[in-house]
Design an enzyme around this catalytic site. Structure first.
Site, mmCIF file in Angstrom:
data_model
loop_
_atom_site.group_PDB
_atom_site.id
_atom_site.type_symbol
_atom_site.label_atom_id
_atom_site.label_comp_id
_atom_site.label_asym_id
_atom_site.label_seq_id
_atom_site.Cartn_x
_atom_site.Cartn_y
_atom_site.Cartn_z
ATOM 1 N N ASP A 136 0.784 -1.234 0.000
ATOM 2 C CA ASP A 136 0.000 0.000 0.000
ATOM 3 C C ASP A 136 0.821 1.292 0.000
ATOM 4 O OD1 ASP A 136 -2.111 1.837 0.393
ATOM 5 O OD2 ASP A 136 -1.947 1.650 2.558
ATOM 6 N N CYS A 217 -14.272 11.170 -1.943
ATOM 7 C CA CYS A 217 -14.426 9.750 -1.567
ATOM 8 C C CYS A 217 -14.482 9.611 -0.041
ATOM 9 C CB CYS A 217 -13.268 8.944 -2.140
ATOM 10 S SG CYS A 217 -13.301 7.221 -1.627
#
Ligand code: SF4
Ligand code: SF4
Length: 351
Positions: A136, A217
């Site tokens: 990530d 988001c």
């Protein structure tokens, strides 16, 4: 030898809990321009670490990360499929947490597995191997590498989707100074005419080029954003207090995916999927740190998490939340106080 070594590595990856393991080359990613355009449009919001020159150069050429790199191993570790979670008995108002965050922080869980896999590889070849691993956080386009390693396609919701396993998994990569046969890239797009994720997204932040406008988001707003949540977006957050699973839950490839692959290391903690919002708002720093020790929720810090909890309470319109919200007006954090004020106003509009 190379094929046997690759098979042994894949077997060991499975033993460690990874459900997918593919190999690609360290060649530059072909769709880099999409990411660069995304940065140019400012859609990375306040995540400026994505736009610095050093990480942009590395993203454009993975060999800058490890000049000796000959192969990249791309892995996927599953987390709990929310459709398998037990129905919650929590009294209203309860919040929702993205399912990857129901257990321990994968930033703590996955590195141990990657180190074990590297140690296995070194034992197999009989000497140390230059390596670099990420999960990530690295300056790499990991979904693009995963697609190139044959793990799946990048869906309209921007996530990597595997036709058998859906998208409830986390990606990790190991750069290796080792020649391994690359897998065939996954070239089929199984989204077709489907638009379910786009239609389900509460903030309409899924863009036509399979990227997300992070500024809208819920995952960004509840985790990465450190300041106020824009008031016009707060009603759209519903009761999400850390992340959002809506565009994954809407995806047919998750509805029919095999859901028995949960990683024991990411096993949900009791009550994690649907936290009791009133109790969460009463968490003081010591209680917050104890409750979320080794949990990804610590990433939002108490101030960010309680900000989200206050917004979810405002969206609940539940008058039972008023005493806790009124108490939060004296919270040491201005961010919590401001969002508690907004939540009280939202609830009082309904009374
Ligand atoms: S995580 Fe939620 S807010 Fe973000 S794109 Fe998916 S549905 Fe939309
Ligand atoms: S919901 Fe439909 S369009 Fe969206 S990622 Fe899944 S298959 Fe693709």
């Amino acid at each position: 030898m190379s094929a046997a070594l690759k098979q042994a590595i894949q077997n060991e990856a499975r033993r460690l809990g990874f459900i997918l393991a593919g190999v690609t080359t360290p060649d530059p990613p072909p769709h880099l321009s999409v990411f660069e355009d995304w940065l140019m449009q400012g859609r990375h919001a306040s995540m400026n670490y994505l736009a610095d020159d050093r990480s942009r150069a590395r993203r454009a050429d993975p060999r800058l990360i490890l000049p000796e790199c000959k192969s990249i191993l791309v892995l996927a570790l599953p987390y709990t499929d929310p459709k398998t979670a037990e129905a919650s008995n929590q009294p209203a108002p309860s919040g929702r947490v993205a399912s990857y965050a129901w257990g321990d922080d994968y930033h703590l869980v996955i590195p141990e597995k990657l180190k074990a896999l590297v140690a296995f590889i070194e034992r197999q070849v009989g000497h140390p191997v230059f390596n670099r691993w990420y999960t990530d956080t690295g300056p790499i386009l990991e979904r693009e590498l995963a697609q190139r390693a044959g793990l799946g396609w990048i869906g309209k919701n921007s996530l990597l989707i595997n036709p058998k396993l859906g998208s409830y998994f986390l990606l990790a990569e190991i750069f290796l100074d080792l020649e391994l046969e690359p897998d065939e890239p996954f070239t089929t797009d199984h989204c077709g005419t489907c638009r379910r994720c786009i239609e389900a997204c509460p903030t309409q932040c899924i863009l036509p080029n399979r990227t997300i406008d992070a500024r809208r988001c819920i995952s960004y707003l509840t985790i990465e954003l450190k300041e106020d949540i824009p008031p016009e977006l707060r009603p759209m957050l519903g009761n999400w207090v850390f992340g959002c699973d809506i565009c994954q839950a809407a995806c047919p490839w998750n509805r029919f995916a095999a859901s028995e692959h949960e990683s024991p290391a990411l096993k949900p903690r009791t009550g994690a999927p649907r936290p009791n919002l009133i109790r969460e708002l009463e968490l003081m720093p010591k209680g917050f740190n104890a409750k979320f020790k080794d949990s990804p929720i610590k990433r939002a810090k108490r101030r960010g998490y309680l900000r989200n909890v206050a917004v979810a309470l405002g969206n609940s319109k539940d008058a039972n939340a008023l005493p806790a919200l009124t108490k939060a007006l004296d919270d040491p954090e201005p961010l919590v106080r401001e969002h508690a004020t907004w939540a009280i106003q939202e609830i009082e509009k309904k009374i």
